[in-house]
Design a protein around this motif. Structure first.
Motif, PDB file in Angstrom:
ATOM      1  N   ARG A 123       7.814   7.267  10.908  1.00  0.00           N
ATOM      2  CA  ARG A 123       9.153   6.781  11.270  1.00  0.00           C
ATOM      3  C   ARG A 123      10.151   7.951  11.360  1.00  0.00           C
ATOM      4  O   ARG A 123      10.992   7.988  12.270  1.00  0.00           O
ATOM      5  CB  ARG A 123       9.625   5.760  10.229  1.00  0.00           C
ATOM      6  N   SER A 124      10.027   8.855  10.398  1.00  0.00           N
ATOM      7  CA  SER A 124      10.986   9.985  10.428  1.00  0.00           C
ATOM      8  C   SER A 124      10.769  10.846  11.677  1.00  0.00           C
ATOM      9  O   SER A 124      11.732  11.320  12.303  1.00  0.00           O
ATOM     10  CB  SER A 124      10.858  10.828   9.151  1.00  0.00           C
ATOM     11  N   GLU A 125       9.475  11.003  12.035  1.00  0.00           N
ATOM     12  CA  GLU A 125       9.198  11.779  13.247  1.00  0.00           C
ATOM     13  C   GLU A 125       9.738  11.064  14.483  1.00  0.00           C
ATOM     14  O   GLU A 125      10.306  11.686  15.390  1.00  0.00           O
ATOM     15  CB  GLU A 125       7.696  12.011  13.402  1.00  0.00           C
ATOM     16  N   LEU A 126       9.518   9.736  14.476  1.00  0.00           N
ATOM     17  CA  LEU A 126      10.036   8.954  15.612  1.00  0.00           C
ATOM     18  C   LEU A 126      11.553   9.055  15.679  1.00  0.00           C
ATOM     19  O   LEU A 126      12.134   9.196  16.766  1.00  0.00           O
ATOM     20  CB  LEU A 126       9.610   7.490  15.473  1.00  0.00           C
ATOM     21  N   ASP A 127      12.197   8.974  14.509  1.00  0.00           N
ATOM     22  CA  ASP A 127      13.650   9.065  14.462  1.00  0.00           C
ATOM     23  C   ASP A 127      14.124  10.425  14.986  1.00  0.00           C
ATOM     24  O   ASP A 127      15.115  10.533  15.748  1.00  0.00           O
ATOM     25  CB  ASP A 127      14.153   8.844  13.025  1.00  0.00           C
ATOM     26  N   ALA A 128      13.389  11.467  14.557  1.00  0.00           N
ATOM     27  CA  ALA A 128      13.757  12.818  14.991  1.00  0.00           C
ATOM     28  C   ALA A 128      13.633  12.952  16.499  1.00  0.00           C
ATOM     29  O   ALA A 128      14.519  13.511  17.185  1.00  0.00           O
ATOM     30  CB  ALA A 128      12.854  13.832  14.290  1.00  0.00           C
ATOM     31  N   LEU A 129      12.521  12.420  17.011  1.00  0.00           N
ATOM     32  CA  LEU A 129      12.284  12.473  18.449  1.00  0.00           C
ATOM     33  C   LEU A 129      13.363  11.721  19.205  1.00  0.00           C
ATOM     34  O   LEU A 129      13.886  12.181  20.235  1.00  0.00           O
ATOM     35  CB  LEU A 129      10.905  11.881  18.752  1.00  0.00           C
ATOM     36  N   GLU A 130      13.713  10.563  18.632  1.00  0.00           N
ATOM     37  CA  GLU A 130      14.721   9.735  19.276  1.00  0.00           C
ATOM     38  C   GLU A 130      16.073  10.452  19.302  1.00  0.00           C
ATOM     39  O   GLU A 130      16.777  10.445  20.317  1.00  0.00           O
ATOM     40  CB  GLU A 130      14.827   8.405  18.519  1.00  0.00           C
ATOM     41  N   SER A 131      16.398  11.091  18.180  1.00  0.00           N
ATOM     42  CA  SER A 131      17.691  11.779  18.127  1.00  0.00           C
ATOM     43  C   SER A 131      17.706  12.974  19.091  1.00  0.00           C
ATOM     44  O   SER A 131      18.717  13.284  19.717  1.00  0.00           O
ATOM     45  CB  SER A 131      18.004  12.235  16.707  1.00  0.00           C
ATOM     46  N   GLU A 132      16.541  13.633  19.207  1.00  0.00           N
ATOM     47  CA  GLU A 132      16.454  14.741  20.152  1.00  0.00           C
ATOM     48  C   GLU A 132      16.660  14.244  21.578  1.00  0.00           C
ATOM     49  O   GLU A 132      17.357  14.888  22.378  1.00  0.00           O
ATOM     50  CB  GLU A 132      15.097  15.426  20.043  1.00  0.00           C
ATOM     51  N   LEU A 133      16.030  13.088  21.858  1.00  0.00           N
ATOM     52  CA  LEU A 133      16.199  12.501  23.196  1.00  0.00           C
ATOM     53  C   LEU A 133      17.658  12.145  23.439  1.00  0.00           C
ATOM     54  O   LEU A 133      18.202  12.400  24.529  1.00  0.00           O
ATOM     55  CB  LEU A 133      15.328  11.256  23.347  1.00  0.00           C
ATOM     56  N   ASP A 134      18.293  11.543  22.418  1.00  0.00           N
ATOM     57  CA  ASP A 134      19.707  11.183  22.548  1.00  0.00           C
ATOM     58  C   ASP A 134      20.558  12.417  22.822  1.00  0.00           C
ATOM     59  O   ASP A 134      21.439  12.418  23.702  1.00  0.00           O
ATOM     60  CB  ASP A 134      20.185  10.477  21.260  1.00  0.00           C
ATOM     61  N   SER A 135      20.262  13.448  22.048  1.00  0.00           N
ATOM     62  CA  SER A 135      21.074  14.656  22.195  1.00  0.00           C
ATOM     63  C   SER A 135      20.822  15.315  23.549  1.00  0.00           C
ATOM     64  O   SER A 135      21.712  15.913  24.154  1.00  0.00           O
ATOM     65  CB  SER A 135      20.790  15.640  21.060  1.00  0.00           C
ATOM     66  N   PHE A 136      19.562  15.175  24.000  1.00  0.00           N
ATOM     67  CA  PHE A 136      19.251  15.749  25.315  1.00  0.00           C
ATOM     68  C   PHE A 136      20.098  15.102  26.392  1.00  0.00           C
ATOM     69  O   PHE A 136      20.681  15.761  27.232  1.00  0.00           O
ATOM     70  CB  PHE A 136      17.755  15.569  25.613  1.00  0.00           C
ATOM     71  N   TRP A 137      20.102  13.727  26.322  1.00  0.00           N
ATOM     72  CA  TRP A 137      20.874  13.025  27.356  1.00  0.00           C
ATOM     73  C   TRP A 137      22.391  13.217  27.182  1.00  0.00           C
ATOM     74  O   TRP A 137      23.154  13.146  28.128  1.00  0.00           O
ATOM     75  CB  TRP A 137      20.544  11.535  27.358  1.00  0.00           C
ATOM     76  N   SER A 138      22.814  13.499  25.987  1.00  0.00           N
ATOM     77  CA  SER A 138      24.258  13.636  25.779  1.00  0.00           C
ATOM     78  C   SER A 138      24.711  15.117  25.655  1.00  0.00           C
ATOM     79  O   SER A 138      25.842  15.406  25.280  1.00  0.00           O
ATOM     80  CB  SER A 138      24.664  12.884  24.514  1.00  0.00           C
ATOM     81  N   LEU A 139      23.804  16.059  25.941  1.00  0.00           N
ATOM     82  CA  LEU A 139      24.135  17.481  25.779  1.00  0.00           C
ATOM     83  C   LEU A 139      25.407  17.867  26.544  1.00  0.00           C
ATOM     84  O   LEU A 139      26.416  18.254  25.987  1.00  0.00           O
ATOM     85  CB  LEU A 139      22.963  18.351  26.278  1.00  0.00           C
TER      86      LEU A 139
ATOM     87  N   ASN B 272       0.835  -1.191   0.000  1.00  0.00           N
ATOM     88  CA  ASN B 272       0.000   0.000   0.000  1.00  0.00           C
ATOM     89  C   ASN B 272       0.881   1.256   0.000  1.00  0.00           C
ATOM     90  O   ASN B 272       1.452   1.618   1.017  1.00  0.00           O
ATOM     91  CB  ASN B 272      -0.911  -0.007   1.236  1.00  0.00           C
ATOM     92  N   PRO B 273       1.014   1.910  -1.159  1.00  0.00           N
ATOM     93  CA  PRO B 273       1.918   3.067  -1.239  1.00  0.00           C
ATOM     94  C   PRO B 273       1.477   4.216  -0.343  1.00  0.00           C
ATOM     95  O   PRO B 273       2.319   4.936   0.208  1.00  0.00           O
ATOM     96  CB  PRO B 273       1.856   3.461  -2.715  1.00  0.00           C
ATOM     97  N   ILE B 274       0.165   4.422  -0.153  1.00  0.00           N
ATOM     98  CA  ILE B 274      -0.309   5.515   0.699  1.00  0.00           C
ATOM     99  C   ILE B 274       0.119   5.273   2.141  1.00  0.00           C
ATOM    100  O   ILE B 274       0.675   6.131   2.820  1.00  0.00           O
ATOM    101  CB  ILE B 274      -1.834   5.667   0.614  1.00  0.00           C
ATOM    102  N   ALA B 275      -0.151   4.029   2.562  1.00  0.00           N
ATOM    103  CA  ALA B 275       0.246   3.655   3.917  1.00  0.00           C
ATOM    104  C   ALA B 275       1.760   3.757   4.062  1.00  0.00           C
ATOM    105  O   ALA B 275       2.277   4.134   5.121  1.00  0.00           O
ATOM    106  CB  ALA B 275      -0.224   2.242   4.219  1.00  0.00           C
ATOM    107  N   SER B 276       2.436   3.421   2.980  1.00  0.00           N
ATOM    108  CA  SER B 276       3.897   3.463   3.011  1.00  0.00           C
ATOM    109  C   SER B 276       4.409   4.882   3.299  1.00  0.00           C
ATOM    110  O   SER B 276       5.307   5.090   4.125  1.00  0.00           O
ATOM    111  CB  SER B 276       4.417   2.965   1.665  1.00  0.00           C
ATOM    112  N   ASN B 277       3.805   5.868   2.619  1.00  0.00           N
ATOM    113  CA  ASN B 277       4.212   7.251   2.825  1.00  0.00           C
ATOM    114  C   ASN B 277       3.929   7.706   4.254  1.00  0.00           C
ATOM    115  O   ASN B 277       4.777   8.338   4.907  1.00  0.00           O
ATOM    116  CB  ASN B 277       3.485   8.184   1.842  1.00  0.00           C
ATOM    117  N   ALA B 278       2.730   7.371   4.730  1.00  0.00           N
ATOM    118  CA  ALA B 278       2.350   7.758   6.089  1.00  0.00           C
ATOM    119  C   ALA B 278       3.295   7.146   7.096  1.00  0.00           C
ATOM    120  O   ALA B 278       3.729   7.797   8.063  1.00  0.00           O
ATOM    121  CB  ALA B 278       0.906   7.316   6.361  1.00  0.00           C
ATOM    122  N   LEU B 279       3.612   5.890   6.841  1.00  0.00           N
ATOM    123  CA  LEU B 279       4.509   5.180   7.750  1.00  0.00           C
ATOM    124  C   LEU B 279       5.906   5.809   7.753  1.00  0.00           C
ATOM    125  O   LEU B 279       6.553   5.942   8.801  1.00  0.00           O
ATOM    126  CB  LEU B 279       4.575   3.712   7.316  1.00  0.00           C
ATOM    127  N   ALA B 280       6.331   6.196   6.577  1.00  0.00           N
ATOM    128  CA  ALA B 280       7.655   6.837   6.464  1.00  0.00           C
ATOM    129  C   ALA B 280       7.678   8.128   7.278  1.00  0.00           C
ATOM    130  O   ALA B 280       8.668   8.419   7.975  1.00  0.00           O
ATOM    131  CB  ALA B 280       7.974   7.112   5.000  1.00  0.00           C
TER     132      ALA B 280
END
Lengths: 200, 157
Positions: free
Chosen positions: B128-144, B117-125
């Protein structure tokens, strides 16, 4: 339908169902009802009581075998099926005996007429009339004779005859009518041979 | 003449009185022949056919028993396969949860939603990118600044 040939169709399906499960009494009731009718039809064709009984026994042996193995599928048309089996058995008998000329059914018929009194000929109230009818029936074509014998010896209705012969009821009715006309003509010619010859 | 058929059969032409009389005579002949069936005919036919009458139901019962056994075996086999399948799925689900996979990964097919499902694929992407961004922010927070706690006295907290 003649009283002795009435099929009591109401309880026939029940009897057949019971007989198919091996119920002795149900099978016996079916035999009591139909064996004399099959015998009379075979007897009319072969004129020998012993041979007619042998045919009757073999017909019911085949019917029992087919019923018990579930090969009988003509539900609701038992009579037609039974008499179709009987007709085929009678024809098989004719064919097998015709292959052995010394034992042809025609010879047996002649022997039966000449060597001993016909036990059935004298059994009715009008033996002379019956014997004349038998002789006339023997001169019919096989198709006409079959309809007459199924109707009057087997005691079948026209619909059952049509089903047994796999023909339309109208065709059977027309053939019966034609056979009656032929029989009438044959009986008249036997009664007054000289008159018939003169008219020819 | 057969009274039943007189009422129910449509004859092409009505029988003349002569032919009706002849039909009645034939009925009489047939009745006479049926009545003249040899005594004990039905008995003899019965004895000849009774064996097959008794044998065939037994055979039918055997066939029925064999058929029942096969049906029962088939039902047992299907039930067993079903139970095994369900237990495997349950175990797989538990393993996925235990290995800290995301719920999304656990319920998705192996090749991912993207494949069907290409539509679902885009939404999922996007997710995922938002989750990745959040995760990196969390990482950077802990490693600031790992020393920021060191710089803070207990009293300042």
């Amino acid at each position: 339908m003649p009283a002795d040939a009435a099929d009591h169709g109401d309880d026939l399906p029940r009897l057949l169902a019971l007989a198919a499960t091996g119920d002795d009494r149900a099978w016996r009731s079916i035999l009591d009802r139909y064996a004399p009718r099959v015998f009379a039809m075979a007897r009319s064709r072969v004129r020998q009581p012993e041979l007619a009984e042998e045919i009757t026994q073999s017909v019911f042996a085949k019917v029992a075998e087919k019923m018990m193995t579930g090969a009988y599928t003509d539900q609701g048309r038992f009579e037609s099926w039974l008499f179709r089996v009987a007709m085929n058995r009678v024809r098989d008998e004719f064919r097998s005996r015709q292959r052995r000329p010394s034992e042809s059914v025609e010879n047996h018929v002649l022997d039966a007429r000449e060597s001993r009194p016909d036990p059935i000929a004298g059994a009715g109230e009008r033996p002379a009339e019956h014997e004349a009818l038998r002789r006339a029936i023997e001169q019919l074509s096989d198709a006409d004779r079959t309809v007459i014998e199924l109707r009057h010896h087997g005691g079948l209705g026209f619909k059952e005859i049509a089903s047994a012969l796999d023909e339309p009821t109208g065709t059977v009715l027309a053939r019966h009518h034609r056979a009656l006309k032929k029989l009438k003509s044959l009986i008249e010619s036997m009664a007054h041979p000289s008159a018939q010859e003169q008219s020819i | 003449m057969n009274p039943h058929d007189q009422h129910h059969d449509a004859r092409p032409d009505p029988l003349t009185p002569e032919l009706s009389a002849l039909a009645a005579a034939l009925d009489d002949l047939g009745r006479s022949d049926r009545a003249a069936a040899p005594p004990g005919l039905a008995d003899r036919v019965y004895f000849r056919t009774a064996a097959s009458l008794r044998a065939q139901p037994a055979r039918a019962e055997r066939r029925l028993a064999i058929g029942s056994f096969v049906r029962i075996a088939a039902v047992l086999a299907l039930t067993t396969v079903g139970v095994i399948g369900v237990s495997r799925l349950a175990r797989q689900h538990n393993t996925l949860v235990a290995t800290d996979m995301s719920v999304l990964d656990a319920v998705l097919p192996a090749d991912g939603v993207e494949s069907w499902n290409p539509i679902a694929s885009n939404a999922l992407a996007d997710v995922r990118s938002e989750l990745d961004a959040l995760e990196s922010e969390l990482d950077s927070f802990w490693s600031l600044d790992s020393n920021w706690l060191d710089d803070t006295s207990e009293g300042s907290l």
